[in-house]
Structures are given as structure tokens and as C-alpha cells.
Design a protein around this motif. Structure first.
Motif, PDB file in Angstrom:
ATOM      1  N   GLU A  11       4.843   1.820   3.433  1.00  0.00           N
ATOM      2  CA  GLU A  11       5.163   1.056   2.221  1.00  0.00           C
ATOM      3  C   GLU A  11       6.654   1.052   1.920  1.00  0.00           C
ATOM      4  O   GLU A  11       7.089   0.551   0.890  1.00  0.00           O
ATOM      5  CB  GLU A  11       4.372   1.581   1.022  1.00  0.00           C
ATOM      6  N   GLY A  12       7.472   1.626   2.809  1.00  0.00           N
ATOM      7  CA  GLY A  12       8.920   1.573   2.650  1.00  0.00           C
ATOM      8  C   GLY A  12       9.545   2.746   1.930  1.00  0.00           C
ATOM      9  O   GLY A  12      10.745   2.736   1.639  1.00  0.00           O
ATOM     10  N   ASN A  13       8.780   3.802   1.640  1.00  0.00           N
ATOM     11  CA  ASN A  13       9.313   4.985   0.963  1.00  0.00           C
ATOM     12  C   ASN A  13      10.028   5.875   1.968  1.00  0.00           C
ATOM     13  O   ASN A  13       9.437   6.299   2.956  1.00  0.00           O
ATOM     14  CB  ASN A  13       8.175   5.770   0.295  1.00  0.00           C
ATOM     15  N   ASP A  67       4.636   6.103  -6.238  1.00  0.00           N
ATOM     16  CA  ASP A  67       4.110   4.772  -6.510  1.00  0.00           C
ATOM     17  C   ASP A  67       3.636   4.142  -5.210  1.00  0.00           C
ATOM     18  O   ASP A  67       4.223   4.373  -4.147  1.00  0.00           O
ATOM     19  CB  ASP A  67       5.179   3.881  -7.143  1.00  0.00           C
ATOM     20  N   SER A  68       2.598   3.311  -5.302  1.00  0.00           N
ATOM     21  CA  SER A  68       2.006   2.768  -4.083  1.00  0.00           C
ATOM     22  C   SER A  68       1.305   1.447  -4.353  1.00  0.00           C
ATOM     23  O   SER A  68       0.724   1.250  -5.422  1.00  0.00           O
ATOM     24  CB  SER A  68       0.998   3.778  -3.531  1.00  0.00           C
ATOM     25  N   ALA A  69       1.325   0.574  -3.361  1.00  0.00           N
ATOM     26  CA  ALA A  69       0.571  -0.678  -3.429  1.00  0.00           C
ATOM     27  C   ALA A  69      -0.901  -0.436  -3.089  1.00  0.00           C
ATOM     28  O   ALA A  69      -1.775  -1.140  -3.573  1.00  0.00           O
ATOM     29  CB  ALA A  69       1.165  -1.713  -2.472  1.00  0.00           C
ATOM     30  N   ASP A  70      -1.179   0.559  -2.249  1.00  0.00           N
ATOM     31  CA  ASP A  70      -2.553   0.913  -1.884  1.00  0.00           C
ATOM     32  C   ASP A  70      -2.638   2.426  -1.734  1.00  0.00           C
ATOM     33  O   ASP A  70      -2.437   2.978  -0.647  1.00  0.00           O
ATOM     34  CB  ASP A  70      -2.977   0.216  -0.586  1.00  0.00           C
ATOM     35  N   PRO A  71      -2.903   3.121  -2.851  1.00  0.00           N
ATOM     36  CA  PRO A  71      -2.871   4.592  -2.849  1.00  0.00           C
ATOM     37  C   PRO A  71      -3.774   5.249  -1.811  1.00  0.00           C
ATOM     38  O   PRO A  71      -3.396   6.260  -1.226  1.00  0.00           O
ATOM     39  CB  PRO A  71      -3.325   4.971  -4.259  1.00  0.00           C
ATOM     40  N   HIS A  72      -4.944   4.700  -1.571  1.00  0.00           N
ATOM     41  CA  HIS A  72      -5.883   5.351  -0.656  1.00  0.00           C
ATOM     42  C   HIS A  72      -5.415   5.252   0.794  1.00  0.00           C
ATOM     43  O   HIS A  72      -5.498   6.222   1.543  1.00  0.00           O
ATOM     44  CB  HIS A  72      -7.292   4.793  -0.861  1.00  0.00           C
ATOM     45  N   VAL A  73      -4.893   4.107   1.167  1.00  0.00           N
ATOM     46  CA  VAL A  73      -4.367   3.943   2.523  1.00  0.00           C
ATOM     47  C   VAL A  73      -3.154   4.841   2.725  1.00  0.00           C
ATOM     48  O   VAL A  73      -3.025   5.525   3.742  1.00  0.00           O
ATOM     49  CB  VAL A  73      -4.017   2.460   2.797  1.00  0.00           C
TER      50      VAL A  73
END
Length: 149
Positions: free
Chosen positions: A139-141, A13-19
Motif C-alpha cells: 500500500e506504499g507505506n 492506515d490502510s485501504a484494505d486492513p485484512h489484506v
């Protein structure tokens, strides 16, 4: 019971997959899967998708919902990693994470490079003869960095 071995991909999961796909591709020495702009345009033109399902990233038309990376030697070497857009922020510890094995590279040097690129140091771990460093991506993962197993 199934006797067949299944293939899989890892999805994050991601807030901005491309970045995040770019960050992980650089981290692992992998490749971001290229966007097929002609296919995306055709899907929109045929009514299978809408403009709102796309965005422009680094000057390229992409699907807004996700981006994937793959090992440069292909899917036989390692599973594909897909980063998918989710609306909520990460709030708890991962239940599953990646272990990045850096082989003979110096773990401290690799950790230094990753933190300089936005990773956050979490802790050093050790169990018997095995050691690792736990970090979080931008992103904190959480993920671990260790020498070869």
C-alpha cells in the motif's frame, strides 16, 4: 508529570486492513489476531453494531474497519500492530515507519523475498557502520530492513 510507563500499539492506515495484516504477519513471522465471530454476531444481535460494519474475509466474519497482528510470543515481546480502514489513499511519505531487523538473515535475500511478495524497493541507506534498505509495502507505506542493531 506521570511516572507510570504506558503501553501502546502501532496503528497503520490502510485501504484494505485484512489484506495488509496478512502481508505484514507473513513478513514478520507474526500472527493475525483471530476474529471472534460469535462476539461480532452478538454485538449485531444486541444492536451495538450493524452488518455494514462487518465483512467476510477468507470465509470468516470480521470487523470491516480493522485487523491486527501480534508477535507469537505475546504482547510482552512487541506491541500489537493494528491496520485500520481509511477512505483516502496514501499521498506523502510516512512520518513514522517500522524498522525490520532480520538478525543474521541475509538482508538482500529478505529484500528479494519481500519485493517478490509486493514490496517496492525505494533506496539503500548507510550511516557510519549501519546500513539498511528502504522499501514500501503493497500500500506504499515505507519501512526499512536491516541486520540486527
Amino acid at each position: 508529570m506521570n511516572t507510570m510507563a504506558y503501553d501502546f500499539q502501532v496503528t497503520q492506515d490502510s485501504a484494505d486492513p485484512h489484506v495488509l495484516a496478512d502481508w505484514w504477519a507473513e513478513t514478520l513471522g507474526w500472527q493475525v489476531e483471530p476474529s471472534d465471530e460469535a462476539f461480532i454476531r452478538r454485538m449485531i444481535d444486541e444492536g451495538h453494531a450493524t452488518e455494514s460494519q462487518t465483512r467476510t474475509y477468507n470465509g470468516v466474519l470480521v470487523w470491516k474497519e480493522g485487523a491486527a497482528i501480534r508477535h507469537p510470543d505475546g504482547p510482552e515481546r512487541a506491541p500489537r500492530v493494528l491496520f485500520q480502514l481509511v477512505p483516502e489513499e496514501k499521498t506523502v511519505k510516512n512520518r513514522m515507519h517500522l524498522d525490520v531487523r532480520v538478525g543474521t538473515d541475509d538482508v538482500d535475500e529478505v529484500v528479494g523475498k519481500l519485493t517478490a511478495r509486493g514490496a517496492k524497493f525505494l533506496h539503500n541507506g548507510r550511516q557510519g557502520p549501519f546500513s539498511w534498505v528502504t522499501l514500501a509495502d503493497p500500500e506504499g507505506n515505507e519501512f526499512c530492513v536491516s541486520p540486527s542493531a
